[in-house]
Design an enzyme around this catalytic site. Structure first.
Site, PDB file in Angstrom:
ATOM      1  N   ASP A 116       1.431   7.836  -8.166  1.00  0.00           N
ATOM      2  CA  ASP A 116       2.777   8.098  -7.685  1.00  0.00           C
ATOM      3  C   ASP A 116       2.650   9.157  -6.591  1.00  0.00           C
ATOM      4  OD1 ASP A 116       5.370   9.237  -7.313  1.00  0.00           O
ATOM      5  OD2 ASP A 116       5.976   8.555  -9.299  1.00  0.00           O
ATOM      6  N   ASP A 141      -0.824   3.878  -3.499  1.00  0.00           N
ATOM      7  CA  ASP A 141       0.290   3.088  -4.041  1.00  0.00           C
ATOM      8  C   ASP A 141       0.346   3.278  -5.541  1.00  0.00           C
ATOM      9  OD1 ASP A 141       2.308   0.899  -2.964  1.00  0.00           O
ATOM     10  OD2 ASP A 141       1.707   0.316  -4.988  1.00  0.00           O
ATOM     11  N   CYS A 153       2.880   5.580   0.573  1.00  0.00           N
ATOM     12  CA  CYS A 153       3.377   4.396  -0.157  1.00  0.00           C
ATOM     13  C   CYS A 153       2.917   3.182   0.631  1.00  0.00           C
ATOM     14  CB  CYS A 153       4.895   4.451  -0.279  1.00  0.00           C
ATOM     15  SG  CYS A 153       5.540   5.986  -1.005  1.00  0.00           S
ATOM     16  N   ALA A 154       1.653   2.830   0.474  1.00  0.00           N
ATOM     17  CA  ALA A 154       0.958   2.015   1.477  1.00  0.00           C
ATOM     18  C   ALA A 154       1.119   0.508   1.339  1.00  0.00           C
ATOM     19  CB  ALA A 154      -0.535   2.364   1.469  1.00  0.00           C
ATOM     20  N   ALA A 155       1.370  -0.013   0.138  1.00  0.00           N
ATOM     21  CA  ALA A 155       1.390  -1.467  -0.027  1.00  0.00           C
ATOM     22  C   ALA A 155       2.474  -2.096   0.849  1.00  0.00           C
ATOM     23  CB  ALA A 155       1.629  -1.817  -1.495  1.00  0.00           C
ATOM     24  N   PRO A 156       2.202  -3.291   1.406  1.00  0.00           N
ATOM     25  CA  PRO A 156       1.003  -4.121   1.237  1.00  0.00           C
ATOM     26  C   PRO A 156      -0.172  -3.742   2.149  1.00  0.00           C
ATOM     27  CG  PRO A 156       2.587  -5.263   2.584  1.00  0.00           C
ATOM     28  CD  PRO A 156       3.250  -3.981   2.174  1.00  0.00           C
ATOM     29  N   CYS A 204      12.650   0.525   5.984  1.00  0.00           N
ATOM     30  CA  CYS A 204      13.089  -0.772   6.522  1.00  0.00           C
ATOM     31  C   CYS A 204      14.548  -1.014   6.145  1.00  0.00           C
ATOM     32  CB  CYS A 204      12.192  -1.911   6.034  1.00  0.00           C
ATOM     33  SG  CYS A 204      12.096  -2.086   4.249  1.00  0.00           S
ATOM     34  N   GLY A 235      -0.177  -3.106   5.727  1.00  0.00           N
ATOM     35  CA  GLY A 235      -0.174  -3.413   7.150  1.00  0.00           C
ATOM     36  C   GLY A 235      -0.238  -2.171   8.025  1.00  0.00           C
ATOM     37  N   LYS A 236       0.545  -1.163   7.676  1.00  0.00           N
ATOM     38  CA  LYS A 236       0.572   0.063   8.478  1.00  0.00           C
ATOM     39  C   LYS A 236      -0.733   0.849   8.295  1.00  0.00           C
ATOM     40  CE  LYS A 236       5.557   0.245   7.782  1.00  0.00           C
ATOM     41  NZ  LYS A 236       5.561  -0.796   6.719  1.00  0.00           N
TER      42      LYS A 236
END
Length: 461
Positions: free
Chosen positions: A333, A306, A282-285, A405, A287-288
């Site tokens: 998904d 994403d 689940c990569a967006a945006p 988060c 940064g990781k």
């Protein structure tokens, strides 16, 4: 007045220069954003950016509008608690724009220094005359002048039950405070709520493919910016008083990314090695994703997935800006990724799961008022489904990092412990306990990071 809550203001009024050609003042822009945020459930940060451009505000006026919007939203229930005694029919009966006008005016009077009360009242009355009839402007004038007369007596009673007291002193919904009291106790709950009202630090991550962290710090200091290495994140740099770092030429050149320090620890936990095949579910945006590619020296494959196509494009744009060739984007998904990739085909997997986001309230203050308790249970269902699917893609001996988060037990350690019970082929990697960061600990976001290893063969069970 509660001086412990006071902030420095951004000046007594409009900055110098002609404003004849502008649609309105900083306070008018703030009112526009607050009304639309309440009525449309829109995100205040997006609306604010659009409105500042629409009103063509200069730097100082944009700063004032930003302070008023975020501060008013941040302190919403406390402001309403105090205003309620001054509004005869109650705050709920007012038109949305009148309610927002009183709120933003009270915020300036009670929480900001250096803005004279008479200037706040005059601007509010002028706005009321512009938007409504004389009766409304008279009511606004009367309410605010009463507030001025009684301002020094406005205090939260000390003898309230803990949940109500913390809710009003630190401006959080009472259901959320009650939930944290049960999970964490009174002292930690109060520390979290207090920290959520502190402004976030600006932190950036050095692109180590182009320069080291110390080199980045030196570069910024030579440009007369306040910059220092992060104590928390190995690639992180704290920058003070520099404004929007995304507007600098160094950002355009790909020398750094803008990322919270806690978030930087996720890629450190994944610890991808050059030549490996890595999945960011689940990569967006992004940064990781970029941090992992940088740690791999851009050697290998980092698949960034994403569910939204436009976000996959944003991820690719970040990779291009940073000069990273190993990043590959995919729109899907993450629960369907077993249909796209062979099982046990990845060396490392990052599941930075969709979550309640309760660790980033200081960045998104409107979240605490729009979030419903039921949503916390709903998101756990999605997290469980994601874990139960993506783990199949990890090779024996590989690393799975689960992060959020939020500071919610059910989404964090509770979720991982349940996964480990259901999947005995997984264990804590390197006997490493999960990391739970609370917002008050490092002036960074609240974050949870769990590092798991898939046992190399069944005989390890």
């Amino acid at each position: 007045m509660n001086n412990s809550n006071k902030k420095r203001g951004n000046g007594a009024g409009p900055s110098n220069g002609s404003r004849a050609d502008r649609p309105g003042t900083a306070r008018e822009a703030a009112l526009d954003v607050l009304v639309r945020t309440e009525q449309d459930r829109s995100y205040s940060n997006l609306l604010l950016h659009q409105t500042i451009q629409k009103y063509r505000l200069d730097k100082s006026d944009a700063a004032l509008a930003t302070e008023i919007v975020y501060g008013t939203i941040q302190r919403l229930n406390t402001i309403d608690y105090f205003l309620e005694k001054f509004v005869a029919k109650g705050m709920a009966k007012l038109q949305p724009w009148v309610r927002s006008l009183l709120r933003l005016s009270f915020y300036q009077m009670y929480y900001l220094d250096r803005i004279p009360d008479h200037a706040i009242v005059n601007e509010a009355v002028n706005l009321a005359k512009k938007k409504g009839h004389q009766g409304i402007s008279g009511m606004v004038n009367g309410v605010l002048r009463n507030v001025i007369r009684q301002k020094d007596t406005l205090q939260i009673p000390d003898n309230l039950p803990a949940a109500e007291r913390i809710s009003l002193v630190h401006s959080h919904p009472q259901w959320l405070v009650s939930r944290w009291l049960r999970q964490l106790g009174e002292a930690m709950t109060e520390q979290i709520c207090e920290a959520n009202n502190m402004p976030p630090r600006v932190s950036i991550r050095a692109n180590t493919m182009k320069l080291g962290r110390n080199e980045l710090v030196e570069l910024l200091q030579q440009a007369d910016l306040q910059a220092e290495p992060s104590d928390l994140a190995p690639a992180g740099v704290i920058v003070k008083g520099a404004g929007n770092m995304a507007l600098t030429p160094w950002f355009a050149e790909g020398l750094f990314s803008i990322q919270d320090e806690s978030s930087m620890l996720v890629a450190e936990a994944v610890d991808p090695q050059p030549g490996e095949k890595v999945l960011d579910c689940c990569a967006a945006p992004g940064g990781k994703t970029m941090h992992m590619a940088e740690k791999m020296k851009d050697n290998g494959q980092v698949w960034a997935c994403d569910v939204h196509e436009h976000k996959a494009k944003l991820i690719q744009e970040q990779a291009n800006r940073l000069g990273l060739k190993s990043v590959k984007t995919l729109t899907a998904d993450a629960r369907t990724l077993t249909e796209r990739f062979e099982e046990e085909s990845f060396d490392r997997i990052l599941l930075d799961a969709p979550c309640s986001g309760l660790g980033v309230i200081r960045r998104k203050p409107d979240m605490k008022w729009s979030k419903l308790e039921q949503e916390l249970d709903d998101i756990c269902v999605i997290q469980r489904e994601l874990l139960n699917e993506v783990h199949k893609l990890l090779r024996p001996g590989g690393i799975l990092v689960y992060s959020t988060c939020t500071i919610e037990h059910n989404e964090n350690e509770g979720m991982v412990q349940a996964f480990l019970r259901d999947h005995p082929e997984f264990e804590w990697a390197d006997e490493q306990e999960p990391i739970q960061i609370y917002p008050y600990e490092h002036q960074s976001d609240g974050f949870f990071i769990a590092k798991l290893r898939k046992r190399a063969f069944s005989g390890e069970l």
